[in-house]
Scaffold this motif. Sequence first.
Motif, short mmCIF file in Angstrom:
data_model
loop_
_atom_site.label_atom_id
_atom_site.label_comp_id
_atom_site.label_asym_id
_atom_site.label_seq_id
_atom_site.Cartn_x
_atom_site.Cartn_y
_atom_site.Cartn_z
N SER A 165 -10.39 -38.92 11.57
CA SER A 165 -9.06 -39.19 11.64
C SER A 165 -8.87 -40.00 13.25
N HIS A 189 -1.07 -25.95 8.55
CA HIS A 189 -2.53 -25.67 8.93
C HIS A 189 -2.93 -24.53 9.59
N ASP A 213 -3.98 -32.73 10.06
CA ASP A 213 -4.62 -31.97 8.99
C ASP A 213 -3.25 -30.93 8.51
N THR A 214 -2.92 -30.97 7.23
CA THR A 214 -1.96 -30.11 6.97
C THR A 214 -2.24 -29.90 5.37
N GLY A 215 -1.50 -28.84 4.66
CA GLY A 215 -1.34 -28.75 3.24
C GLY A 215 0.12 -29.48 3.06
N GLN A 240 -3.67 -37.50 6.01
CA GLN A 240 -5.30 -36.66 5.48
C GLN A 240 -5.20 -36.99 3.99
N ALA A 276 -11.50 -33.39 2.64
CA ALA A 276 -11.87 -32.20 2.91
C ALA A 276 -10.86 -31.08 2.36
N TYR A 277 -10.50 -31.47 1.04
CA TYR A 277 -9.62 -30.45 0.52
C TYR A 277 -10.61 -29.71 -0.45
N HIS A 324 -5.33 -28.15 3.39
CA HIS A 324 -5.81 -29.47 3.40
C HIS A 324 -5.23 -30.22 2.00
N HIS A 343 -9.39 -38.97 7.45
CA HIS A 343 -9.78 -37.55 7.19
C HIS A 343 -10.83 -37.67 6.16
N TRP A 344 -11.77 -38.88 6.05
CA TRP A 344 -12.58 -38.75 5.18
C TRP A 344 -13.80 -39.67 5.73
#
Length: 365
Positions: free
Chosen positions: A107, A224, A254-256, A277, A280-281, A289, A311-312
């Motif tokens: 990130s 998060h 980072d978040t849903g 993001q 990382a789910y 995530h 975020h990968w």
Amino acid sequence: MAKRTRTVMALALAAAAVWAARDIPAQLGARASGSRRSRVESSPQYSGGKFRNTVPASEVTAASMPRLAVAAATGREARRPHLPVPLVTPVPGGDAEGLHITWYGHSSALIEIEGRRVLLDPVWSDRCSPSRLAGPRRLHEPPVALRDLPPIDAVVISHDHYDHLDMATIQTLADLQAAKFLVPLGVGAHLERWGVPVGRIVELDWQERATVAGVEFVATPARHFSGRGLTRDETLWASWVINGPTRKVFYSGDTGYFPGFAEIGEEFGPFDATLVQIGAYGDGWPDIHMTPEDGVATHVDVRGGLLVPVHWATFNLALHDWAEPADRTWREAKARDVALAVPRPGERVDVDNPPPVDGWWQQIS
């Protein structure tokens, strides 16, 4: 003689372990106190001794841990690239006019917005962990050394997890740069313990704003959690709106996925670009995530122009294949007619003239 050799080796290993562990207490950061603590406790997001999401998020259950442990022990080769990740060495100097984004991996990214430079979640250490000996290790080197970064006006932190807030990187940046650090509530205590001058720390609650070097920053909601030790949610997490004089960028942190993104789009959009993001789910943590499809939906919700997924690729933090986040993001972006750029680490993207997506990651996965 052999016994003596074993004893020497054991002592050397013990000394090495002590040396490696010496920074762990500092890595944990510090709890907010004094005026920082008062701001934390008066936040609308704080209740019952911790920060809370507007939409509750489920946590990994103890019952699911054995299954996750078994899954983590298998399929490891697919969770890393089979060839080196191609890096682009950024060209030093140059102006920051217009709108450009350089993704450094995970990130960490540089936003050059109308003459100003904003660094997001910088992590340059070899591991995202409090330990130098354990924890997720980088899958590629940083494409540029911290000392070779151009002058930075602001450093933005989304939350205090180790893959977003790295003590060594922060301390080096504090020494090399004159930038201010914009952080969610409570995170400033970590930075202060690490030697960042108080006058360079700007702590914001959700919906609070600060202007640094002519750029407006707004801390906006995310879904998060936080924590660097055994306790959780004593510091806030955030997404960020970055407003230049005429250009706008959104960073999800980072978040849903949750309805708050549509509200952010309604209040602050449209955005010229988003950094969202996508990695990382996992089924064991669906609310904290986003999947790649959720990431594209978030970009649409906030009314984004160009999507740059983050975020990968850099740290192995989940059970999915290494290339899967980029593959799924590309497929979903095509399906929803979303403009997409997937740069190599270190590649500078002109938001107004982005490079075509070429699937570079597929050649090394």
